[in-house]
Design a protein around this motif. Structure first.
Motif, short mmCIF file in Angstrom:
data_model
loop_
_atom_site.label_atom_id
_atom_site.label_comp_id
_atom_site.label_asym_id
_atom_site.label_seq_id
_atom_site.Cartn_x
_atom_site.Cartn_y
_atom_site.Cartn_z
N THR A 161 -3.29 66.96 -24.23
CA THR A 161 -3.74 67.77 -23.10
C THR A 161 -2.55 68.31 -22.31
N GLU A 162 -1.61 67.45 -21.99
CA GLU A 162 -0.44 67.87 -21.20
C GLU A 162 0.42 68.88 -21.94
N GLN A 163 0.52 68.75 -23.25
CA GLN A 163 1.34 69.64 -24.06
C GLN A 163 0.60 70.93 -24.44
N LYS A 166 -3.98 62.22 -23.58
CA LYS A 166 -3.17 62.68 -22.45
C LYS A 166 -2.02 63.57 -22.94
N TYR A 167 -1.33 63.14 -23.96
CA TYR A 167 -0.20 63.89 -24.50
C TYR A 167 -0.65 65.26 -25.01
#
Length: 124
Positions: A119-121, A116-117
């Motif tokens: 992907t989000e970043q 998630k991190y």
């Protein structure tokens, strides 16, 4: 049920070989993992007996649904960590080798958080 890291590696290898070649035999696994024929034979017997693979009369190996779930999970982790390590400047061969180790030790929760991190970043 938690399966051993070696079984996860075999299942992941079967998936990878089948994506490349379309079909998998024990000798393909021997060549992929650079293990002995007897070691692979024993592993295939154990995976078959535990319902992770099917072996037809001609020796072709396919993943069962149960085996596919584990193989896909490991392969997803492998690809993500390989890409991450390369993006950090690690040589591709070393990145793949390290990813192979890391993919087995993380909990599902930790992997999901890392994914998630990343992907989000927009890291990879």
């Amino acid at each position: 049920m938690k399966i051993q890291e070696s079984a996860e590696n075999y299942l992941e290898s079967i998936l990878m070989i089948s994506e490349r070649k379309g079909e998998v035999r024990s000798i393909d696994i021997v060549n992929e993992l650079e293990f002995s024929k007897p070691s692979v034979s024993i592993a295939m017997k154990n995976l078959r007996e535990n319902g992770y693979i099917l072996v037809d009369k001609d020796g072709y190996i396919t993943l069962t649904e149960k085996g596919m779930v584990i193989a896909e999970k490991m392969y997803e982790r492998h690809k993500l960590f390989s890409r991450l390590f390369v993006s950090l400047g690690v040589d591709a061969k070393t990145a793949a080798k390290d990813a192979c180790r890391v993919e087995h030790i993380l909990s599902d929760e930790t992997f999901a958080a890392i994914k998630k991190y990343i992907t989000e970043q927009g890291i990879i």
